[in-house]
Structure formats: structure tokens, C-alpha cells
Design a protein around this motif. Structure first.
Motif, PDB file in Angstrom:
ATOM      1  N   LEU A 173      -0.098 -10.288 -22.134  1.00  0.00           N
ATOM      2  CA  LEU A 173       0.618  -9.304 -22.946  1.00  0.00           C
ATOM      3  C   LEU A 173       1.337  -9.988 -24.100  1.00  0.00           C
ATOM      4  CD1 LEU A 173       1.477  -6.392 -23.448  1.00  0.00           C
ATOM      5  CD2 LEU A 173       3.382  -6.760 -21.862  1.00  0.00           C
ATOM      6  N   ALA A 174       1.977 -11.108 -23.840  1.00  0.00           N
ATOM      7  CA  ALA A 174       2.680 -11.843 -24.897  1.00  0.00           C
ATOM      8  C   ALA A 174       1.715 -12.243 -26.012  1.00  0.00           C
ATOM      9  CB  ALA A 174       3.369 -13.069 -24.317  1.00  0.00           C
ATOM     10  N   LYS A 175       0.516 -12.639 -25.631  1.00  0.00           N
ATOM     11  CA  LYS A 175      -0.490 -13.015 -26.625  1.00  0.00           C
ATOM     12  C   LYS A 175      -0.898 -11.805 -27.469  1.00  0.00           C
ATOM     13  CE  LYS A 175      -4.547 -15.834 -27.033  1.00  0.00           C
ATOM     14  NZ  LYS A 175      -5.248 -16.930 -26.428  1.00  0.00           N
ATOM     15  N   MET A 176      -1.041 -10.641 -26.832  1.00  0.00           N
ATOM     16  CA  MET A 176      -1.388  -9.414 -27.566  1.00  0.00           C
ATOM     17  C   MET A 176      -0.283  -9.002 -28.531  1.00  0.00           C
ATOM     18  SD  MET A 176      -3.101  -6.946 -24.693  1.00  0.00           S
ATOM     19  CE  MET A 176      -3.799  -5.728 -25.811  1.00  0.00           C
ATOM     20  N   LEU A 177       0.957  -9.317 -28.177  1.00  0.00           N
ATOM     21  CA  LEU A 177       2.104  -8.880 -28.975  1.00  0.00           C
ATOM     22  C   LEU A 177       2.534  -9.886 -30.036  1.00  0.00           C
ATOM     23  CD1 LEU A 177       4.282  -7.243 -26.173  1.00  0.00           C
ATOM     24  CD2 LEU A 177       2.649  -6.153 -27.730  1.00  0.00           C
ATOM     25  N   GLU A 178       1.869 -11.037 -30.110  1.00  0.00           N
ATOM     26  CA  GLU A 178       2.216 -12.040 -31.116  1.00  0.00           C
ATOM     27  C   GLU A 178       2.147 -11.432 -32.510  1.00  0.00           C
ATOM     28  OE1 GLU A 178      -0.389 -15.392 -30.694  1.00  0.00           O
ATOM     29  OE2 GLU A 178       0.652 -16.121 -28.908  1.00  0.00           O
ATOM     30  N   GLY A 179       3.203 -11.654 -33.299  1.00  0.00           N
ATOM     31  CA  GLY A 179       3.244 -11.148 -34.666  1.00  0.00           C
ATOM     32  C   GLY A 179       3.568  -9.673 -34.778  1.00  0.00           C
ATOM     33  N   ARG A 180       3.986  -9.064 -33.681  1.00  0.00           N
ATOM     34  CA  ARG A 180       4.323  -7.635 -33.688  1.00  0.00           C
ATOM     35  C   ARG A 180       5.809  -7.437 -33.392  1.00  0.00           C
ATOM     36  NH1 ARG A 180      -0.240  -4.220 -33.362  1.00  0.00           N
ATOM     37  NH2 ARG A 180      -2.171  -5.372 -33.044  1.00  0.00           N
ATOM     38  N   VAL A 181       6.335  -6.342 -33.891  1.00  0.00           N
ATOM     39  CA  VAL A 181       7.745  -6.006 -33.704  1.00  0.00           C
ATOM     40  C   VAL A 181       7.843  -4.712 -32.911  1.00  0.00           C
ATOM     41  CG1 VAL A 181       9.894  -5.451 -34.912  1.00  0.00           C
ATOM     42  CG2 VAL A 181       8.309  -7.117 -35.897  1.00  0.00           C
ATOM     43  N   ALA A 182       8.710  -4.702 -31.898  1.00  0.00           N
ATOM     44  CA  ALA A 182       8.897  -3.511 -31.058  1.00  0.00           C
ATOM     45  C   ALA A 182       9.654  -2.431 -31.819  1.00  0.00           C
ATOM     46  CB  ALA A 182       9.661  -3.878 -29.792  1.00  0.00           C
ATOM     47  N   GLY A 183       9.264  -1.185 -31.562  1.00  0.00           N
ATOM     48  CA  GLY A 183       9.942  -0.039 -32.147  1.00  0.00           C
ATOM     49  C   GLY A 183      10.678   0.746 -31.076  1.00  0.00           C
ATOM     50  N   GLU A 184      11.130   1.929 -31.426  1.00  0.00           N
ATOM     51  CA  GLU A 184      11.844   2.807 -30.494  1.00  0.00           C
ATOM     52  C   GLU A 184      10.875   3.383 -29.469  1.00  0.00           C
ATOM     53  OE1 GLU A 184      15.100   3.865 -30.010  1.00  0.00           O
ATOM     54  OE2 GLU A 184      15.515   2.140 -31.290  1.00  0.00           O
ATOM     55  N   PRO A 185      11.216   3.314 -28.194  1.00  0.00           N
ATOM     56  CA  PRO A 185      10.345   3.897 -27.157  1.00  0.00           C
ATOM     57  C   PRO A 185      10.203   5.407 -27.345  1.00  0.00           C
ATOM     58  CG  PRO A 185      12.013   2.481 -26.181  1.00  0.00           C
ATOM     59  CD  PRO A 185      12.383   2.655 -27.629  1.00  0.00           C
ATOM     60  N   ARG A 186       9.054   5.918 -26.962  1.00  0.00           N
ATOM     61  CA  ARG A 186       8.781   7.358 -27.029  1.00  0.00           C
ATOM     62  C   ARG A 186       8.244   7.822 -25.687  1.00  0.00           C
ATOM     63  NH1 ARG A 186       5.831   7.673 -32.827  1.00  0.00           N
ATOM     64  NH2 ARG A 186       7.534   6.803 -34.028  1.00  0.00           N
ATOM     65  N   SER A 187       8.456   9.086 -25.396  1.00  0.00           N
ATOM     66  CA  SER A 187       7.986   9.614 -24.117  1.00  0.00           C
ATOM     67  C   SER A 187       6.517  10.026 -24.171  1.00  0.00           C
ATOM     68  CB  SER A 187       8.847  10.792 -23.672  1.00  0.00           C
ATOM     69  OG  SER A 187       8.799  11.817 -24.624  1.00  0.00           O
ATOM     70  N   CYS A 188       5.946  10.219 -25.377  1.00  0.00           N
ATOM     71  CA  CYS A 188       4.544  10.628 -25.518  1.00  0.00           C
ATOM     72  C   CYS A 188       3.887   9.896 -26.682  1.00  0.00           C
ATOM     73  CB  CYS A 188       4.447  12.129 -25.795  1.00  0.00           C
ATOM     74  SG  CYS A 188       5.092  13.197 -24.498  1.00  0.00           S
ATOM     75  N   ILE A 189       2.547   9.766 -26.591  1.00  0.00           N
ATOM     76  CA  ILE A 189       1.768   9.235 -27.708  1.00  0.00           C
ATOM     77  C   ILE A 189       0.577  10.157 -27.944  1.00  0.00           C
ATOM     78  CG2 ILE A 189       2.434   6.829 -27.356  1.00  0.00           C
ATOM     79  CD1 ILE A 189      -0.345   6.379 -26.047  1.00  0.00           C
ATOM     80  N   ASN A 190       0.071  10.144 -29.154  1.00  0.00           N
ATOM     81  CA  ASN A 190      -1.095  10.933 -29.516  1.00  0.00           C
ATOM     82  C   ASN A 190      -2.342  10.208 -29.009  1.00  0.00           C
ATOM     83  OD1 ASN A 190      -3.320  12.052 -30.850  1.00  0.00           O
ATOM     84  ND2 ASN A 190      -2.068  12.649 -32.604  1.00  0.00           N
ATOM     85  N   THR A 191      -3.142  10.853 -28.200  1.00  0.00           N
ATOM     86  CA  THR A 191      -4.329  10.198 -27.647  1.00  0.00           C
ATOM     87  C   THR A 191      -5.522  10.253 -28.591  1.00  0.00           C
ATOM     88  OG1 THR A 191      -4.878  12.219 -26.429  1.00  0.00           O
ATOM     89  CG2 THR A 191      -3.703  10.479 -25.241  1.00  0.00           C
ATOM     90  N   PHE A 192      -5.462  11.080 -29.612  1.00  0.00           N
ATOM     91  CA  PHE A 192      -6.572  11.128 -30.563  1.00  0.00           C
ATOM     92  C   PHE A 192      -6.677   9.805 -31.306  1.00  0.00           C
ATOM     93  CE2 PHE A 192      -8.476  12.095 -34.717  1.00  0.00           C
ATOM     94  CZ  PHE A 192      -9.694  12.589 -34.291  1.00  0.00           C
ATOM     95  N   THR A 193      -5.544   9.238 -31.696  1.00  0.00           N
ATOM     96  CA  THR A 193      -5.543   7.971 -32.428  1.00  0.00           C
ATOM     97  C   THR A 193      -5.366   6.762 -31.513  1.00  0.00           C
ATOM     98  OG1 THR A 193      -3.186   8.227 -32.857  1.00  0.00           O
ATOM     99  CG2 THR A 193      -4.693   8.969 -34.579  1.00  0.00           C
ATOM    100  N   ASN A 194      -5.112   6.994 -30.234  1.00  0.00           N
ATOM    101  CA  ASN A 194      -4.886   5.900 -29.285  1.00  0.00           C
ATOM    102  C   ASN A 194      -5.757   6.064 -28.048  1.00  0.00           C
ATOM    103  OD1 ASN A 194      -2.542   4.507 -30.615  1.00  0.00           O
ATOM    104  ND2 ASN A 194      -1.722   6.570 -30.427  1.00  0.00           N
ATOM    105  N   ARG A 195      -7.057   6.218 -28.272  1.00  0.00           N
ATOM    106  CA  ARG A 195      -7.982   6.454 -27.165  1.00  0.00           C
ATOM    107  C   ARG A 195      -8.230   5.217 -26.316  1.00  0.00           C
ATOM    108  NH1 ARG A 195     -12.595   9.706 -30.261  1.00  0.00           N
ATOM    109  NH2 ARG A 195     -11.301   9.376 -32.056  1.00  0.00           N
ATOM    110  N   GLU A 196      -8.235   4.056 -26.940  1.00  0.00           N
ATOM    111  CA  GLU A 196      -8.544   2.824 -26.219  1.00  0.00           C
ATOM    112  C   GLU A 196      -7.367   2.398 -25.352  1.00  0.00           C
ATOM    113  OE1 GLU A 196     -10.207  -0.353 -28.482  1.00  0.00           O
ATOM    114  OE2 GLU A 196     -11.246   1.034 -29.803  1.00  0.00           O
ATOM    115  N   SER A 197      -7.681   1.940 -24.147  1.00  0.00           N
ATOM    116  CA  SER A 197      -6.629   1.430 -23.274  1.00  0.00           C
ATOM    117  C   SER A 197      -7.082   0.127 -22.638  1.00  0.00           C
ATOM    118  CB  SER A 197      -6.258   2.444 -22.194  1.00  0.00           C
ATOM    119  OG  SER A 197      -7.340   2.652 -21.319  1.00  0.00           O
ATOM    120  N   THR A 198      -6.113  -0.746 -22.388  1.00  0.00           N
ATOM    121  CA  THR A 198      -6.362  -2.022 -21.732  1.00  0.00           C
ATOM    122  C   THR A 198      -5.376  -2.147 -20.590  1.00  0.00           C
ATOM    123  OG1 THR A 198      -7.004  -3.012 -23.840  1.00  0.00           O
ATOM    124  CG2 THR A 198      -6.451  -4.523 -22.049  1.00  0.00           C
TER     125      THR A 198
END
Length: 130
Positions: free
Chosen positions: A32-57
Motif C-alpha cells: 500500500l505504501a508503494k501505491m501511495l508514493e507521491g500521493r497526498v491524502a484528502g478528506e475521507p468520504r462515506s461514498c465514492i462514484n463507482t462509474f469512475t472507480n470500477r477497478e479494485s485491488t
């Protein structure tokens, strides 16, 4: 006789390589740390749009990561120890969004056997830093 000697040499080489290969295997947190390299955390949300976030790991005993590209969403789940990268996720969602109260069941894709449930928590966005 030559065949036996060759087989013995190959077996010895495999045994010698075993511990070093196992030592190189990353933990779920390291992956997970490797996947998050160079990324900044934002505000947590209770839901996400699955149309634009279909892929999961699924990351072993750590989290489920949704999306790809500029922003990815990390859900550490209420029971991360139950996550297994070999499991597939079956999501029962209500509408176009995946929310923390939606039911996620895990199953073994090779046998179709039920392996457990995943209880989602808030989704944390990680966006590539400019």
C-alpha cells in the motif's frame, strides 16, 4: 545418473533461493505504501462514484483500493485481517455509489466458494502531488 545429479542440483538451487525470495515478498502495508508514493491524502468520504472507480485491488490484510490514475481511494475496512488478494469481491450496492454501509462478500473465484464479508469504512482519496 547424470539426470539424478542435475535434478539434485536444481533442487538445491531452488532451496537456496527460497528464503531470499520469501524475504523479498512485501507485506500488505508495504504494498500500500508503494501505491501511495507521491500521493497526498484528502478528506475521507462515506461514498465514492463507482462509474469512475470500477477497478479494485485487494491488498492482503490491509485495504481495498479503488480507481486508478490521478486519484485512488483507499478503504481500510473494519476487518482488514480478513482481506486476501486471491479473493474476489461481490458488492451489493444501492445506486451508482459504493458506500461504507454497502455489503461486500468475498469468494474464491476458482471454486465460487464464499470466504467471508468485508465491512467498509470511509474512503480516503489519495491524489498525485503536482
Amino acid at each position: 545418473m547424470r539426470l539424478i545429479a542435475t535434478a539434485a542440483a536444481l533442487a538445491a538451487a531452488a532451496l537456496a533461493a527460497g528464503p531470499s525470495v520469501a524475504a523479498e515478498r512485501l507485506t500488505g502495508e508495504a504494498k500500500l505504501a508503494k501505491m501511495l508514493e507521491g500521493r497526498v491524502a484528502g478528506e475521507p468520504r462515506s461514498c465514492i462514484n463507482t462509474f469512475t472507480n470500477r477497478e479494485s485491488t485487494v491488498i492482503d490484510e490491509t485495504a481495498v483500493v479503488y480507481g486508478r490514475g490521478r486519484t485512488i481511494w483507499v478503504n481500510r475496512t473494519a476487518n482488514p485481517d480478513d482481506l486476501n488478494r486471491w479473493d474476489a469481491l461481490l458488492v451489493r450496492q444501492h445506486g451508482p455509489q459504493l458506500c461504507r454501509q454497502d455489503i461486500v462478500t468475498t469468494f474464491d473465484p476458482s471454486t465460487g466458494m464464499y470466504t467471508g464479508n468485508v465491512f467498509l469504512t470511509d474512503f480516503v482519496p489519495y491524489t498525485r502531488a503536482d
